[in-house]
Enzyme design. Sequence first.
Site, mmCIF file in Angstrom:
data_model
loop_
_atom_site.group_PDB
_atom_site.id
_atom_site.type_symbol
_atom_site.label_atom_id
_atom_site.label_comp_id
_atom_site.label_asym_id
_atom_site.label_seq_id
_atom_site.Cartn_x
_atom_site.Cartn_y
_atom_site.Cartn_z
ATOM 1 N N HIS A 152 0.834 -1.200 0.000
ATOM 2 C CA HIS A 152 0.000 0.000 0.000
ATOM 3 C C HIS A 152 0.870 1.253 0.000
ATOM 4 C CE1 HIS A 152 -4.088 -1.587 0.535
ATOM 5 N NE2 HIS A 152 -3.501 -2.576 1.194
ATOM 6 N N ALA A 181 7.351 -24.226 7.355
ATOM 7 C CA ALA A 181 5.999 -23.768 7.690
ATOM 8 C C ALA A 181 5.982 -22.302 8.127
ATOM 9 C CB ALA A 181 5.421 -24.645 8.797
ATOM 10 N N ALA A 199 11.542 -22.101 8.721
ATOM 11 C CA ALA A 199 10.173 -21.902 9.196
ATOM 12 C C ALA A 199 10.043 -20.573 9.924
ATOM 13 C CB ALA A 199 9.773 -23.048 10.122
#
Length: 225
Positions: A152, A181, A199
């Site tokens: 943005h 993950a 992860a």
Amino acid sequence: MIKGIFQKLLLKSGKNYQIDPRIPNKLFFQTLTKRGFMLVRGFFKTGKKVFVGKQTKILNSNNIIFGKSVTIDNHTIIDGYASEKIILGDCVKIGAFSNLNSTSHFSKYGIGLKMGNNSAIGDYTHFGAAGGIEIGNDVIMGSYISFHSENHNFSDTSKLIREQGVTSKGIKLGNNIWVGAKVTFLDGCVVGNNSVVAAGAVVNGVFPDNVVIGGIPAKVLKTIQ
């Protein structure tokens, strides 16, 4: 016998690992039955040989190129409304409860996703693909991965942030990468070939081939030699 059939199917799909002999026949039977139902469901939804799970939605499938043995698991939404073709290569798998969002706002027609051969991603993945996501071949990823290919604008203090629009550079992952993950990929990031992403990392930047990266923000932890 059923193990032999399963092994032949694996080889036909390009997977050459050996099946663990301890796995019972019942599991093979259940898996083949499930895959059969998924194939029928996929044909009705797309008109093509795609394995589709329960409660999965595929929008604008005419804009999606499916390779061989593509699997889209249960409760997943694939948004095919993109300015470029969505490409899912051979043996691609997208885990359950995932969401490919190609066009998030009517002010910008999104670019979408390209995912290479033998690449797979786990459950609960979010593909924010309006700015474009490219994933190479042989990329294996865990669950709860998120891609955010837009930023943005916020520099004009006379306007609300939500009124200032967005910029996008896209996200690119090379070939032969292992992603742990709960990794977050931010707009503009590039991950080189033959790499590992630890992860929980937040990836924002450009990284070379043959490295392990991790942390918030991610940095090079070691070189793979």
